[in-house]
Design an enzyme around this catalytic site. Structure first.
Site, PDB file in Angstrom:
ATOM      1  CE  LYS A 109      -1.819   0.357  -4.670  1.00  0.00           C
ATOM      2  NZ  LYS A 109      -1.295   1.879  -5.250  1.00  0.00           N
TER       3      LYS A 109
ATOM      4  CB  VAL B 193      -0.900   0.057   1.152  1.00  0.00           C
ATOM      5  CG1 VAL B 193      -1.536   1.066   1.208  1.00  0.00           C
ATOM      6  CG2 VAL B 193      -1.826  -1.184   1.245  1.00  0.00           C
TER       7      VAL B 193
END
Length: 428
Positions: free
Chosen positions: A204, A131
């Site tokens: 994400k 992420v």
């Protein structure tokens, strides 16, 4: 202590990992008390030329060369696939090897299963690089907010979309031309669907929601709206009201006593005065709101060889410390709870709405009647001439729920001479 590393993938990120390990070996050793050494790499294409690092380890195309090697303690997976990576990581964990991965799609879909396998085998599974590239957001959420209740995590978490929107806003490029430029610079794939339609950001956001709220949403739980229908006229109109447009992922507590979670990816209007409005090109930024700390923002490169590799190294050094202290096997994130997902009637925001109407008497009255029937009022209204000669109405509303907007959308679809061209939330 010598810690052997097996690397699956020697592309952009994998090469960066090797470079940092070799260039900063002495510093890493001083900080961890261990020597981290790449013992073997496995790649799909053995004929590809690889440069930028010292080739002092074998490179093969057989996964077993790593999985069965007793000198390899940590497996780093940066291949970019899903099914093949899942199989490799699962085998590595059962072989009692620690694992570091940057594979957001895999972690979003099957991360909980792999975390349980890691716990059962007393090994670490870390994925900071999955992420926001070089931004240490996951470790921040798991370690720095343990005593705080997070109310919102939101941000620009896809560099491709942000680069395109920056070019459209600052250099007045069309969406098509901005996309072509992103592809030329290597910021966008030949098929950019995952980025521009919001799916990359959604994966994400699933991981962020797990760390922030202890929930495990699926892709079907997320409201996803991409940016392919966004026009340069929309950006210009938003700018005239004092807003930039950014593709955001937003997960937040809503409803009575904040007992539900809303999770969405979509373009948002952001005031020019807000820090997120100044995040340009391929950079990412994540906002975290906590009841105690208030609002913080982490900003940095969302992709790239060395920034992403640096997040991989952060995981590697944390594993080295766990090995030294004999404390491996703890989950990266142990926060789990059950919270309801928000209903459309609980998701409120101000809105930017663009409507085109036939230039006939009474058209404006019809539009205002549609909004009044849904109990939605305007805070600003601008009328211009559309490219097809019709009237273009650009409105900013007072806070309204998704349920109210759904009623407006349904009514407009069934109305003659009225077309909804755009509808985006206003971030605050």
């Amino acid at each position: 202590m010598n810690i052997g590393i097996g690397l699956f993938g020697l592309g952009t990120v994998g090469t960066g990992v090797v470079k940092i390990l070799q260039d900063n070996a002495e510093q890493i050793s001083k900080r961890t008390g261990s020597e981290l050494v790449v013992k073997h790499a496995v790649v799909n294409n053995l004929t590809k030329e690889r440069t930028g690092f010292i080739k002092n380890f074998p490179i093969t195309d057989d996964a077993e060369d790593i999985l069965t090697n007793p000198e390899i303690h940590i497996v780093v997976e940066v291949m970019g696939t899903v099914d093949q990576a899942y199989d490799i990581i699962k085998k590595a964990l059962f072989a009692k090897k620690h694992v570091v991965t940057a594979n957001k799609d895999l972690i979003a879909n099957r991360g909980q299963e792999l975390v349980k396998i890691a716990e059962q085998n007393d090994v670490d599974l870390f994925f900071e690089a999955a992420v926001a590239g070089g931004i240490p957001i996951l470790r921040t959420l798991s370690q720095s907010f343990t005593a705080d209740e997070i109310t919102r995590v939101a941000g620009i978490i896809n560099g491709t979309s942000n680069f395109i929107l920056t070019q459209m806003a600052n250099n007045h490029l069309s969406y098509t031309n901005a996309l072509h430029l992103a592809q030329e610079k290597g910021f966008a794939e030949s098929d950019p669907t995952n980025d521009v339609e919001g799916f990359d950001a959604a994966f994400k956001l699933i991981i962020l929601s797990n760390f922030a709220f202890g929930i495990q949403p699926s892709l079907n739980d997320i409201s996803i709206k991409g940016m392919t229908n966004l026009t340069d006229t929309d950006i210009s109109d938003a700018g005239s009201f004092g807003y930039a447009i950014k593709l955001l992922g937003v997960a937040e507590r809503v409803g009575d006593e904040n007992q539900a979670i809303s999770i969405a990816v979509s373009p948002h209007l952001i005031p020019f005065t807000h820090p997120l409005a100044t995040v340009n090109n391929e950079n990412n930024a994540v906002l975290v709101n906590g009841e105690s700390v208030g609002e913080i923002m982490l900003y940095g490169p969302g992709a790239g060889e060395l920034p992403t590799a640096n997040s991989v190294l952060s995981d590697l050094t944390n594993i080295a410390k766990d090995m030294a202290l004999n404390t491996p096997g703890r989950p990266f994130n142990s926060f789990n709870q059950s919270i309801d997902l928000a209903k459309p009637s609980q998701r409120f925001a101000r809105r930017f709405v663009v409507i085109e109407v036939d230039d006939t008497p009474g058209a404006m009255y019809s539009v205002t009647g549609i909004f009044a029937a849904a109990k939605v009022s305007f805070s600003d209204l601008k009328q211009t001439l559309a490219t097809n000669g019709n009237a273009r109405l650009v409105t900013l509303t007072h806070p309204a729920s998704d349920a109210q907007l759904n009623l407006i959308k349904t009514t407009i679809r069934n109305a003659d001479g009225i077309n909804l061209r755009a509808e985006y939330k206003i971030f605050s």
